[in-house]
Scaffold this motif. Structure first.
Motif, PDB file in Angstrom:
ATOM      1  N   MET B   1       0.828  -1.189   0.000  1.00  5.09           N
ATOM      2  CA  MET B   1       0.000   0.000   0.000  1.00  5.09           C
ATOM      3  C   MET B   1       0.871   1.251   0.000  1.00  5.09           C
ATOM      4  N   LYS B   2       1.823   1.282   0.978  1.00  6.61           N
ATOM      5  CA  LYS B   2       2.627   2.504   1.090  1.00  6.61           C
ATOM      6  C   LYS B   2       4.122   2.228   1.006  1.00  6.61           C
ATOM      7  N   PRO B   3       4.534   1.330   0.120  1.00  5.52           N
ATOM      8  CA  PRO B   3       5.971   1.117   0.046  1.00  5.52           C
ATOM      9  C   PRO B   3       6.684   2.353  -0.480  1.00  5.52           C
ATOM     10  N   TRP B 273       6.948   0.635  14.259  1.00 12.35           N
ATOM     11  CA  TRP B 273       6.040  -0.359  13.685  1.00 12.35           C
ATOM     12  C   TRP B 273       4.585   0.018  13.859  1.00 12.35           C
ATOM     13  N   GLN B 274       4.312   0.987  14.742  1.00  8.53           N
ATOM     14  CA  GLN B 274       2.911   1.287  15.070  1.00  8.53           C
ATOM     15  C   GLN B 274       2.204   2.039  13.959  1.00  8.53           C
ATOM     16  N   GLU B 275       0.959   1.695  13.761  1.00  9.01           N
ATOM     17  CA  GLU B 275       0.122   2.309  12.731  1.00  9.01           C
ATOM     18  C   GLU B 275       0.039   3.821  12.923  1.00  9.01           C
ATOM     19  N   GLU B 278       2.728   7.364  12.387  1.00 11.49           N
ATOM     20  CA  GLU B 278       2.926   8.309  11.288  1.00 11.49           C
ATOM     21  C   GLU B 278       2.342   9.658  11.656  1.00 11.49           C
TER      22      GLU B 278
END
Lengths: 265, 279
Positions: B1-3, B273-275, B278
């Motif tokens: 999705m967001k690479p 790692w947390q959603e 960001e």
């Protein structure tokens, strides 16, 4: 016994499961469920919501205990989870705090494989699901379909003889879903593992399975077991175009529909 | 999705005739520039003192405060000694509170018997202002380090134990199930699932606890001490030395600010790692 070709690989005998609900009432989630899977057989379990199909899978996995009855694998009674019975759970249960490669390496890590060894294994299975280049990503950076492929790679890395899959493609869009179904078909045709596959999709069940277990609800029980005598190896487009495919689909659909209507009255 | 998010983070080279600064320096300048309101207030303070709006007996000029600070810090080293005392007590109390708090929090989340025993105790004691027990602690432990460390330990223990307990309780059942089906035993589940999953909660507890530790160390030293930043502030006030008093206050607030920033930066690193990480 285990060496015999027709000895059941998984045997579920008269399994009952009762839950205590919050209001102290007893809920009969499963009633007298019995079936057997032969080695290398692909069995799907379908049925209306609340029919206990996931509960049944968790009992075979050893994550839940049956209230009565037994589950045996290779004539050995199931008393708890084992990496021998690989599980893919519904919503992306891979660990968000581990990078993709360390997620896939989890099983080997738990049994004490060296860092080098488990990374090698993880790389191999990441390639199998086509995600080799995402090894160092965190799961949050990937799409739902990719996460579910990682969950499958994580299971494969334990080299289980049984796959227990609980709506693994349930949360995915139609296109991704079809791609993953195709991938699973190829994987199964290559390795011939015994698979129990819980799904909401009748189409998916018919496409993938040797037999489809149709469940009824309240209490959750087996309504019928439908053999899927479609040719193998299967290509999704070809199989869906066969007249038998439509017949089987309609048959199972009618079976579940009658059940659902009955419940609503 | 967001690479491609990494690509978005790097600013595109703009066609410009101006020479471009290195990206690291630019980021640092941005971070500093964000604090311009603080600089503005400090500037206003100095200005008001210079035009005689503030009585120097109550509010000395910032430049005088800074000069005193410099002398106390780097010439006589008196301030350094006070910092060492306060920081030492606060860190020992904090470290003890964190260790015991995390351990008890995990046990509460995992062992039903401990949960039902400790939970009501915490509910009963947590709302008590810890400073209220300080006189009692002085009776038992004296006015030296022990009573202050015990006070900070208590102040830090509660926010950490509560946060850890909440974090452990919040661990998704499916993560634990997934681990068990991959062959993890209960000790491995503890270390590879419960602990990392609860870490963001624990960390939030640590942050609250650290600010509490700063509050309690100064307060307890104001009440009774022969050294430490709180003692310095109250000593300066009693000897009519407002510049020294302000220097002490400034030191305390700067230390708190730096410690909190460091902890936040560490958190950002740990929880990449947390959603929701960001921003």
């Amino acid at each position: 016994m285990t060496g015999q070709a027709d000895a059941p690989h998984i045997s579920v005998d008269h399994v009952n499961k009762r839950f205590q609900t919050a209001s102290r009432a007893q809920l009969q989630a499963l009633k007298d469920v019995s079936f057997a899977a032969t080695r290398g057989e692909f069995i799907s379990i379908v049925g209306p919501s609340g029919c206990g199909k996931s509960t049944l899978l968790y009992i075979v996995a050893g994550l839940l205990d049956a209230s009565d009855g037994t589950v045996t694998v290779d004539d050995e009674r199931v008393t708890g989870p084992s990496p021998e019975r690989g599980v893919v759970l519904q919503n992306f249960s891979i660990f968000p705090w581990r990078r993709v490669i360390d997620n896939v390496a989890y099983g080997p890590e738990m049994r004490g494989a060296s860092r080098q060894e488990r990374r090698r294994i993880a790389r191999q299975y990441l390639e199998t699901v086509g995600l080799g280049e995402f090894a160092e990503y965190f799961p949050r950076e990937l799409s739902g379909g990719m996460k579910q492929r990682i969950a499958i790679a994580q299971m494969l890395a334990c080299n289980p003889s049984i796959f227990l899959m609980d709506e693994p493609f349930g949360a995915l869009d139609a296109l991704t879903r079809e791609v993953l179904q195709e991938q699973l078909l190829r994987l199964w045709e290559r390795d011939r593992k015994t698979v129990l596959f819980v799904t909401h999709s009748i189409d998916e069940a018919v496409l993938l399975s040797d037999r489809v277990i149709v469940m009824a609800t309240r209490p959750g029980r087996i309504k019928e077991i439908v053999p899927i005598d479609l040719p193998r190896p299967r290509r999704a487009e070809e199989i869906r175009a066969l007249p038998q495919f439509g017949t089987l689909r309609r048959h199972i659909w009618a079976s579940i529909r009658a059940e659902t209507l009955e419940m609503m009255q | 999705m967001k690479p491609d998010s990494a690509a978005q983070a790097a600013p595109l080279p703009r066609p410009s005739s101006r020479p471009t600064l290195p990206a690291g320096l630019v980021r640092w300048l941005h971070a500093v520039a964000r604090y311009y309101p603080v600089a503005l207030i400090l500037l206003l303070w100095e200005l008001c003192s210079r035009i005689g709006l503030f009585d120097p007996l109550f509010v000395p000029a910032l430049s005088d405060v800074l000069q005193t600070w410099y002398v106390e810090m780097f010439v006589t080293h008196d301030l350094l000694v006070h910092i060492a005392y306060s920081f030492g007590r606060a860190s020992i109390g904090f470290a003890m509170g964190a260790t015991v708090g995390i351990m008890v929090g995990i046990l509460m989340g995992r062992v039903r018997a401990i949960e039902s025993f400790v939970d009501p105790l915490i509910s009963a004691i947590f709302p008590t202002p810890k400073l209220a027990i300080f006189p009692l602690m002085m009776v038992f432990l004296g006015i030296g380090d022990a009573s202050k460390i015990a006070l900070i330990f208590l102040g830090c223990f509660f926010p950490i134990v509560i946060a850890t307990y909440a974090g452990v309780k919040n661990v998704d059942k499916y993560f634990i199930w997934n681990a068990r089906t991959k062959g993890a035993n209960s000790r491995q589940v503890m270390w590879t699932v419960v602990f990392p999953a609860a870490m963001p909660f624990v960390f939030a507890g640590l942050r609250t606890a650290m600010l509490t530790a700063f509050l309690l160390i100064v307060a307890s030293e104001l009440i009774a001490a022969n050294e430490g930043l709180g003692y310095l502030i109250i000593f300066a006030q009693r000897t009519f030395n407002p510049t020294l008093m302000f220097a002490g206050v400034l030191t305390v607030s700067t230390m708190g600010f730096i410690a909190d920033r460091l902890l936040q930066a560490l958190g950002r690193r740990l929880f990449r790692w947390q959603e929701q990480a960001e921003r």
